[in-house]
Design an enzyme around this catalytic site. Structure first.
Site, PDB file in Angstrom:
ATOM      1  N   GLU A 332       0.837  -1.204   0.000  1.00  5.22           N
ATOM      2  CA  GLU A 332       0.000   0.000   0.000  1.00  5.22           C
ATOM      3  C   GLU A 332       0.878   1.262   0.000  1.00  5.22           C
ATOM      4  OE1 GLU A 332      -3.035   0.410   3.104  1.00  5.22           O
ATOM      5  OE2 GLU A 332      -4.473   1.092   1.619  1.00  5.22           O
ATOM      6  N   HIS A 353       5.315 -26.980   0.156  1.00  4.20           N
ATOM      7  CA  HIS A 353       4.688 -28.059  -0.613  1.00  4.20           C
ATOM      8  C   HIS A 353       3.697 -27.498  -1.626  1.00  4.20           C
ATOM      9  CE1 HIS A 353       6.220 -31.448   1.887  1.00  4.20           C
ATOM     10  NE2 HIS A 353       6.514 -30.412   2.645  1.00  4.20           N
ATOM     11  N   LYS A 469     -13.096   2.096  -4.506  1.00  3.56           N
ATOM     12  CA  LYS A 469     -14.237   2.638  -3.753  1.00  3.56           C
ATOM     13  C   LYS A 469     -15.154   3.407  -4.695  1.00  3.56           C
ATOM     14  CE  LYS A 469     -11.758   3.311   0.599  1.00  3.56           C
ATOM     15  NZ  LYS A 469     -11.275   4.323   1.525  1.00  3.56           N
TER      16      LYS A 469
END
Ligand code: PA5
Length: 500
Positions: A332, A353, A469
């Site tokens: 961010e 794995h 947003k």
């Protein structure tokens, strides 16, 4: 020999930390035994005759890093959100007073006595640090333990970080029949996910205790502005403040983090002391003694040399959530203008794995950072098996326990991946305590701030987050966003639909 010792040390250490005297100045022996270290051996040693980054290269780059370090400390450069320089987190560790921490303990102590379950509502910086710290310092199945084993703390839940109705419903089921208190955390006070969660929880509380919910609600938000502050004023909730000059992802040492941690019985004085200690360790100009500067330099040079993905891996389930905190604060802050490294949190052995194959042998665009928990709280003996069908008796025969094997889960991949062309560094976290967590957060906050400055952008804003947003509000038909909604729907409508 019994496989398990009598008591789980995570429970006893949590209990001891809560009953220990509260202090912001731990003694020298404690501090000496709890030093976070950064190991860059697998960065500077040669692979195929040539180091990925040589010590000389780091030293040539060091003056640039020191210069940016000065600019940050002096409040210079691109650090503003609007008019506010977002550098409050730098000096915060020295500014928090014992009285303030005691006040938080008093408010949370009072609420804790009235409730069975505490719900922390928030997203991003208003969520991740609290969750990571509680997970790092308490029992994996905290909520399922009897209350005494939680050292008197209520059960702790998180909402507001997702709008998945199934997850939400399941969490509400867990609150059924319990006395519930909550802390709604939002700096802006307008974050949709958090606000929706608050609406629902408020209604739930109102249905259960008509007219008497104010004493069950804490709101942590901006001191003057935002919808949440208005609700505080209107309904008289207890409230805490998010400093205007500290951004969400840098706010775990503000009331944003401290209230939830205090509720979980975490020693917030020791936590603050850890921040203070790392501040002292990273304030100076001497490059090689400053963990944040070295960390930032290595990441920046690695990025310049084509490392676009940072696998952040740990051998501790408790610490794993710290890798998720890093997954937020680094991207961010760094993901601006086409720059940035993708952070991939990994729990080893599990991920070995899975994407372990890619790390060892896929595209060589990976830097790896290990968060090694040096000493786990508990250890478990590996039983000797007279048949030894699985051939594992060599472990108990050599006196090796599970913690030894778990340390190899870092040592093994660190060497193998290095040889496979994945340079890696290790942050050693001595043990699970609040002091070490505080140190860790501050070291990384300083490193990521430096990273933004080195890349030439402002690491304290996140305009990219606003884009989703805008699209969400527009698509939802939020009043005032109708035109954007039409434009987005028309753009979507023009796309050729291709669903297989
Ligand atoms: O780092 C940030 O600023 C963000 O991750 C915020 O913490 C997150 O978006 C939540 O914002 P708010 O606290 O305003 O609800």
């Amino acid at each position: 020999m019994p496989v398990l010792s009598e008591e789980n040390a995570t429970i006893t250490r949590h209990r001891d930390s809560v009953t220990a005297p509260r202090t912001l100045t731990p003694d020298d022996a404690f501090v000496k035994a709890n030093q976070i270290a950064l190991n860059i051996t697998h960065i500077v040693n040669p692979i195929d005759g040539k180091p990925f980054i040589s010590v000389d290269e780091i030293e040539r780059f060091a003056p640039t890093v020191v210069e940016q370090h000065h600019r940050l400390k002096n409040g210079e450069g691109d650090c503003r959100d609007g008019d506010t320089p977002m550098l409050g987190w730098q000096s915060l560790p020295d500014e928090i007073s014992t009285e303030h921490l005691d006040e938080i303990l008093s408010v949370t102590g009072e609420l804790s006595g009235q409730i069975d379950a505490f719900v922390s509502l928030g997203i991003g910086g208003s969520y991740l640090g609290i969750d990571a710290t509680i997970k790092a310092l308490t029992h994996t199945y905290f909520n399922q333990l009897p209350r005494e084993a939680r050292n008197g703390a209520p059960e702790i839940y998180f909402l507001g970080q997702s709008t998945d109705p199934d997850y939400f419903r399941d969490t509400l089921d867990m609150l059924e029949g319990k006395r519930v208190g909550l802390n709604v955390i939002s700096k802006s006070g307008t974050t949709t996910e958090t606000a929706i969660a608050f609406r629902i929880l408020r209604r739930m509380l109102e249905d259960r205790h008509p007219g008497k919910i104010a004493e069950l609600i804490i709101a942590t938000t901006d001191s003057t502005k935002g919808a949440l502050r208005s609700l505080v004023k209107r309904f008289g909730y207890k409230s805490f403040e998010v400093p205007g000059n500290v951004g969400g992802r840098f706010s775990v040492l503000t009331d944003v983090g401290l209230v939830g941690l205090a509720m979980a019985g975490i020693d917030i004085h020791e936590f603050t002391a850890g921040f203070r200690h790392m501040k002292k360790r990273t304030d100076g100009d001497d490059f090689w003694s400053n963990l944040s500067m070295v960390h930032a330099a290595v990441r920046h040079l690695a990025h310049q040399k084509g490392k676009k993905i940072e696998v952040v891996a740990t051998n501790s389930a408790a610490i794993y959530q710290l890798t998720r905190w890093m997954e937020q604060i680094f991207p961010e802050s760094e993901g601006h203008g086409g720059f940035g490294m993708w952070v991939s949190p990994s729990m080893y052995s599990e991920k070995l794995h899975a994407n372990g194959q890619m790390v060892q042998d896929g595209e060589r665009n990976i830097l790896e950072t290990f968060l090694r928990l040096v000493e786990s709280n508990n250890d478990i003996e590996i039983p000797v098996d007279p048949d030894n069908e699985d051939g594992l008796n060599y472990f108990p025969d050599a006196g090796h326990t599970m913690s030894f094997i778990n340390s190899l889960v870092i040592d093994g991949p660190a060497f193998a991946h290095f040889e496979g062309g994945v340079p890696n560094m290790t942050v050693d976290i001595p043990r699970r305590n609040a002091f070490n967590l505080g140190q860790f957060y501050y070291m990384m906050e300083r490193s990521v701030a430096l990273s933004g400055y080195l890349a030439g952008h402002n690491p304290f804003i996140q305009p990219g987050v606003e884009a989703y947003k805008r699209a969400m509000f527009s698509l939802a038909g939020k009043p005032g966003w109708e035109n954007d909604g039409k434009a987005i729907k028309s753009a979507i409508g023009k796309m050729k639909l291709k669903v297989i």
